[in-house]
Design an enzyme around this catalytic site. Structure first.
Site, PDB file in Angstrom:
ATOM      1  N   ILE A  50       6.882  21.151  45.046  1.00  0.00           N
ATOM      2  CA  ILE A  50       5.896  22.229  45.099  1.00  0.00           C
ATOM      3  C   ILE A  50       6.451  23.394  44.300  1.00  0.00           C
ATOM      4  CG2 ILE A  50       4.699  23.859  46.588  1.00  0.00           C
ATOM      5  CD1 ILE A  50       4.761  21.726  48.781  1.00  0.00           C
ATOM      6  N   LEU A  51       5.676  23.864  43.343  1.00  0.00           N
ATOM      7  CA  LEU A  51       6.155  24.886  42.423  1.00  0.00           C
ATOM      8  C   LEU A  51       5.880  26.286  42.958  1.00  0.00           C
ATOM      9  CD1 LEU A  51       4.774  23.194  39.204  1.00  0.00           C
ATOM     10  CD2 LEU A  51       7.157  23.210  39.972  1.00  0.00           C
ATOM     11  N   HIS A 107      -2.802  13.357  39.596  1.00  0.00           N
ATOM     12  CA  HIS A 107      -2.792  13.160  41.049  1.00  0.00           C
ATOM     13  C   HIS A 107      -3.609  11.929  41.397  1.00  0.00           C
ATOM     14  CE1 HIS A 107      -2.425  14.282  45.251  1.00  0.00           C
ATOM     15  NE2 HIS A 107      -3.714  14.026  45.385  1.00  0.00           N
ATOM     16  N   THR A 134      -2.466  25.177  38.914  1.00  0.00           N
ATOM     17  CA  THR A 134      -2.568  26.554  39.389  1.00  0.00           C
ATOM     18  C   THR A 134      -1.708  26.685  40.641  1.00  0.00           C
ATOM     19  OG1 THR A 134      -4.487  26.087  40.791  1.00  0.00           O
ATOM     20  CG2 THR A 134      -4.923  26.735  38.498  1.00  0.00           C
TER      21      THR A 134
END
Length: 225
Positions: free
Chosen positions: A98-99, A115, A147
């Site tokens: 997770i960024l 995905h 995003t």
């Protein structure tokens, strides 16, 4: 978008075996796409995809996320490594992290993810099992711009896969993965050719905004393979 002297530069981020990375390598090698994979970076030093990249003469870097005190510290190190290559596009190919918002904002509009579901359905993990448990008739895969919302960025292209009565998670995953290898190189090609871009939160293709579902490739006729 690029002059003849410029070849679009891509940095690919992986965590595993790198099958989508291989699909991009093959697309470039066949001449279907004009681009250069400048580097492949993994958060797992043991990732098989690093060996895959090295075998094709691509520079590799392993940044073990377990050696950093925080997610923010790791992402800062990632950004520094990525920025040495000044990429036109950052490609997440099975990058299981997770960024942070700072990371996403730095590459917003020039970072793609793939995905294994028909987003917005089944964000997160275990998508094939969840589709089967819901008795869905259709499943598939989505390429989207990244995003700050997890698996929530604007959609570029989806491939639709029919769920068969005798499917299990493995058989369904195999057919979905086959479509991943079709649509991810295609989306990357569109971006590097300047045909597809993100503008004011919308995906624009050949100057026209795409619908919220992005382009859709109906692969159901190929599902016997």
């Amino acid at each position: 978008m690029y002059s003849e002297a410029e070849t679009p530069r891509i940095v690919v981020l992986i965590s595993g075996s790198g099958t989508n990375l291989q699909a991009v390598i093959d697309s470039i090698g066949s001449g279907e796409m004009t681009a250069e994979i400048s580097a492949v970076i993994s958060n797992r030093p043991e990732a098989k995809g690093l060996e895959r990249a090295s075998s094709h003469g691509i520079k590799t870097h392993a940044l073990d996320h377990r050696e950093y005190d925080s997610r923010e510290a790791f992402d800062v190190a990632m950004m520094r490594q990525i920025d040495t290559y000044q990429p036109d596009l950052v490609v997440l190919a099975g990058f299981m992290r997770i960024l942070t918002p700072d990371f996403v904002r730095r590459y917003e509009g020039r970072m793609l993810n793939i995905h294994p579901s028909l987003l917005p359905k089944y964000r997160g993990l275990h998508t094939h099992e969840r589709a089967l448990e819901a008795n869905d008739a259709l499943h598939g895969v989505t390429v989207h711009f990244v995003t700050e919302e997890l698996d929530g960025g604007p959609l570029a292209i989806q491939a639709i896969v029919a769920i068969k009565p005798d499917d299990n998670a493995d058989s369904l995953a195999a057919r979905v993965q086959a479509q991943e290898h079709v649509i991810y190189p295609l989306a990357i090609k569109w971006f590097t050719e300047g045909r597809m871009r993100l503008s004011d939160g919308l995906v624009v293709f050949d100057g026209q905004p795409l619908p919220e579902t992005g382009m859709q490739l109906d692969s159901r006729q190929d599902n016997n393979s």
